[in-house]
Design a protein around this motif. Structure first.
Motif, mmCIF file in Angstrom:
data_model
loop_
_atom_site.group_PDB
_atom_site.id
_atom_site.type_symbol
_atom_site.label_atom_id
_atom_site.label_comp_id
_atom_site.label_asym_id
_atom_site.label_seq_id
_atom_site.Cartn_x
_atom_site.Cartn_y
_atom_site.Cartn_z
ATOM 1 N N TYR A 25 -23.695 -5.725 4.414
ATOM 2 C CA TYR A 25 -24.668 -6.823 4.422
ATOM 3 C C TYR A 25 -24.823 -7.303 5.856
ATOM 4 C CZ TYR A 25 -27.000 -11.212 3.324
ATOM 5 O OH TYR A 25 -27.912 -12.252 3.258
ATOM 6 N N LEU A 26 -26.054 -7.275 6.352
ATOM 7 C CA LEU A 26 -26.347 -7.716 7.710
ATOM 8 C C LEU A 26 -26.958 -9.112 7.682
ATOM 9 C CD1 LEU A 26 -27.919 -4.506 9.287
ATOM 10 C CD2 LEU A 26 -25.524 -5.216 9.238
ATOM 11 N N ARG A 27 -26.359 -10.014 8.415
ATOM 12 C CA ARG A 27 -26.932 -11.349 8.523
ATOM 13 C C ARG A 27 -28.329 -11.257 9.130
ATOM 14 N NH1 ARG A 27 -23.822 -16.046 8.474
ATOM 15 N NH2 ARG A 27 -25.234 -16.934 10.027
ATOM 16 N N ASP A 28 -29.250 -12.020 8.549
ATOM 17 C CA ASP A 28 -30.594 -12.205 9.110
ATOM 18 C C ASP A 28 -31.457 -10.938 9.062
ATOM 19 O OD1 ASP A 28 -29.540 -14.716 9.736
ATOM 20 O OD2 ASP A 28 -29.067 -14.134 11.803
ATOM 21 N N ASP A 29 -31.159 -10.000 8.166
ATOM 22 C CA ASP A 29 -32.001 -8.807 8.030
ATOM 23 C C ASP A 29 -32.156 -8.467 6.542
ATOM 24 O OD1 ASP A 29 -33.485 -6.518 8.322
ATOM 25 O OD2 ASP A 29 -32.211 -5.647 9.893
ATOM 26 N N THR A 30 -32.899 -9.302 5.838
ATOM 27 C CA THR A 30 -33.067 -9.138 4.394
ATOM 28 C C THR A 30 -33.734 -7.813 4.059
ATOM 29 O OG1 THR A 30 -33.258 -11.540 4.171
ATOM 30 C CG2 THR A 30 -33.990 -10.208 2.306
ATOM 31 N N ALA A 31 -34.715 -7.391 4.852
ATOM 32 C CA ALA A 31 -35.425 -6.151 4.540
ATOM 33 C C ALA A 31 -34.476 -4.958 4.579
ATOM 34 C CB ALA A 31 -36.580 -5.945 5.515
ATOM 35 N N PHE A 32 -33.580 -4.909 5.551
ATOM 36 C CA PHE A 32 -32.590 -3.831 5.614
ATOM 37 C C PHE A 32 -31.679 -3.885 4.395
ATOM 38 C CE2 PHE A 32 -28.460 -2.104 6.603
ATOM 39 C CZ PHE A 32 -28.715 -0.955 7.334
ATOM 40 N N ASN A 33 -31.123 -5.064 4.122
ATOM 41 C CA ASN A 33 -30.168 -5.209 3.022
ATOM 42 C C ASN A 33 -30.781 -4.821 1.687
ATOM 43 O OD1 ASN A 33 -28.254 -6.264 4.832
ATOM 44 N ND2 ASN A 33 -29.005 -8.344 4.542
ATOM 45 N N GLU A 34 -31.955 -5.336 1.388
ATOM 46 C CA GLU A 34 -32.553 -5.113 0.074
ATOM 47 C C GLU A 34 -33.129 -3.712 -0.063
ATOM 48 O OE1 GLU A 34 -31.945 -6.897 -2.295
ATOM 49 O OE2 GLU A 34 -31.383 -8.815 -1.401
ATOM 50 N N SER A 35 -33.693 -3.173 0.998
ATOM 51 C CA SER A 35 -34.219 -1.809 0.923
ATOM 52 C C SER A 35 -33.091 -0.799 0.722
ATOM 53 C CB SER A 35 -35.009 -1.470 2.192
ATOM 54 O OG SER A 35 -36.164 -2.273 2.320
ATOM 55 N N LEU A 36 -31.974 -0.998 1.431
ATOM 56 C CA LEU A 36 -30.821 -0.126 1.246
ATOM 57 C C LEU A 36 -30.319 -0.201 -0.186
ATOM 58 C CD1 LEU A 36 -28.488 1.686 2.223
ATOM 59 C CD2 LEU A 36 -27.315 -0.409 2.988
ATOM 60 N N ALA A 37 -30.168 -1.419 -0.694
ATOM 61 C CA ALA A 37 -29.675 -1.575 -2.060
ATOM 62 C C ALA A 37 -30.646 -0.977 -3.070
ATOM 63 C CB ALA A 37 -29.433 -3.057 -2.358
ATOM 64 N N SER A 38 -31.940 -1.122 -2.828
ATOM 65 C CA SER A 38 -32.931 -0.565 -3.747
ATOM 66 C C SER A 38 -32.882 0.951 -3.753
ATOM 67 C CB SER A 38 -34.334 -1.048 -3.369
ATOM 68 O OG SER A 38 -34.463 -2.438 -3.583
ATOM 69 N N PHE A 39 -32.700 1.559 -2.563
ATOM 70 C CA PHE A 39 -32.597 3.020 -2.535
ATOM 71 C C PHE A 39 -31.371 3.495 -3.301
ATOM 72 C CE2 PHE A 39 -30.425 6.686 -0.740
ATOM 73 C CZ PHE A 39 -31.324 7.671 -1.142
ATOM 74 N N VAL A 40 -30.210 2.892 -3.025
ATOM 75 C CA VAL A 40 -28.982 3.313 -3.710
ATOM 76 C C VAL A 40 -29.111 3.092 -5.212
ATOM 77 C CG1 VAL A 40 -26.504 2.934 -3.927
ATOM 78 C CG2 VAL A 40 -27.574 2.919 -1.666
ATOM 79 N N GLN A 41 -29.759 2.003 -5.608
ATOM 80 C CA GLN A 41 -29.986 1.736 -7.029
ATOM 81 C C GLN A 41 -30.733 2.896 -7.683
ATOM 82 O OE1 GLN A 41 -32.123 -1.902 -7.746
ATOM 83 N NE2 GLN A 41 -32.569 -1.430 -9.879
ATOM 84 N N ARG A 42 -31.810 3.351 -7.061
ATOM 85 C CA ARG A 42 -32.648 4.388 -7.667
ATOM 86 C C ARG A 42 -31.978 5.763 -7.611
ATOM 87 N NH1 ARG A 42 -38.031 2.081 -4.536
ATOM 88 N NH2 ARG A 42 -37.865 -0.033 -5.392
#
Length: 342
Positions: free
Chosen positions: A177-194
């Motif tokens: 989890y990177l502070r202040d980089d929501t797009a990185f955090n959520e996009s990474l999690a979304s890719f791993v989810q799929r």
């Protein structure tokens, strides 16, 4: 942290009190998954679901390399389909979200509430300040490893994503989890989810997600992100606010026409996005798409370049995460595939 809170002002203190009370109330309701599976009084359908998630929890660590801890080994029954409600906001002439900064999570593009009424009041307050707002219900969230997050009944609600994939998504935030980089955090999690869900189903000899549904979702998100970029371009132009409003309305109308034609010709039996399209569309409503999907294709490319090996992928992601924000964004941009022609 106490010093930070004392300097934050009464409204922020009230928000922290609300979030703290909601989190503690949630944790107090946890029931061990293993005990529920073993209990003959547990509803058979629930026992089956919990059994699958128990196995998927082990898969998340054994196969995907996600944290091995007490998260998702307990279960909480909620009164409705959501555990929290996120309030997104953006100026009228910008697609960049209003951000909120917290001692642990850093700056994020939303405020979450355990109470829907409180979320609506916050949206009203922001609207009175001139912002556009959007409220999105949330079926699960991560405490970034500060607590052992439970499985929630909201993860099983109709219309939600597969709870196995949601669990993978939330565990990613505990890994990185990177502070202040929501797009990185959520996009990474979304890719791993799929990707994780595809491999989980394959390991259990279950059919993969319907490719037609996946194609529809990919096309819809791509068009919605293109709309977001179109609006950003409009707002950058040296024209009057009235001209911006006219061009924004035309761009949104064109997006709706595309959706209507795509539904008629390609996906006549898939109404998942109809309500989203029919309800008002503004800058704030486009914020979650930009956060959760912006870099997903880039992470997919990185996974392929890693030989579809999770350990190699995690190493590449961690190297990318260690770079300064500008270099990280440039690296992700270079991994994006070329945009398809209209």
């Amino acid at each position: 942290m106490l010093a930070t809170l004392l300097l934050a002002g009464c409204r922020t203190l009230g928000y922290y009190a609300h979030v703290g009370h909601g989190q503690l109330a949630l944790m107090a309701q946890r029931q061990p998954v293993a005990a529920l599976i073993a209990d003959d009084a547990t509803d058979p359908a629930l026992r089956s679901r919990l059994g699958e998630l128990h196995d998927a929890r082990a898969f998340a660590s054994d196969r995907l390399g996600l944290p091995r801890n007490g998260s998702y080994t307990s279960y909480v029954v909620l009164p409705g389909p959501y555990v929290t409600w996120n309030v997104f906001a953006a100026p009228e002439f910008s697609v960049e979200p209003v951000t909120h900064c917290f001692p642990v999570a850093g700056c994020v593009a939303y405020r979450g509430y355990f109470d829907a009424a409180k979320a609506r009041r916050e949206a009203g307050r922001l609207q009175r300040l001139g912002y556009q707002t959007y409220i999105g219900g949330v079926s699960a969230y991560s405490t970034l490893g500060w607590f052992d997050d439970p499985l929630l009944s909201s993860m099983f609600a109709p219309g939600q994503d597969d709870p196995v994939g949601v669990m993978f998504h939330e565990l990613v935030h505990q890994w990185l989890y990177l502070r202040d980089d929501t797009a990185f955090n959520e996009s990474l999690a979304s890719f791993v989810q799929r990707q994780g869900l595809r491999e989980w189903r394959q390991a259990r000899n279950q059919p993969p997600p319907d490719p037609a549904l996946g194609a529809h979702e990919k096309a819809f998100i791509g068009r919605a992100l293109a709309l977001r970029e179109r609006l950003a371009a409009i707002y950058r132009r040296p024209i009057t606010h009235e001209a911006m409003r006219e061009r924004r309305a035309a761009a949104i109308a064109a997006f709706r026409r595309w959706h209507a034609e795509a539904r008629r010709t390609h996906w006549p039996d898939d109404p998942r996005f109809d309500r989203w399209v029919s309800e008002p569309i503004d800058n704030a409503k486009l914020v979650p798409l930009g956060l959760y999907d912006q870099w997903v294709p880039a992470f997919a490319t990185l996974f392929r370049q890693s030989g579809s090996d999770w350990q190699a992928f995690r190493s590449q992601v961690e190297s990318l995460a260690a770079q300064p924000r500008a270099a990280r964004d440039d690296g992700l941009q270079a991994l994006l595939p070329a945009a398809p022609a209209d």
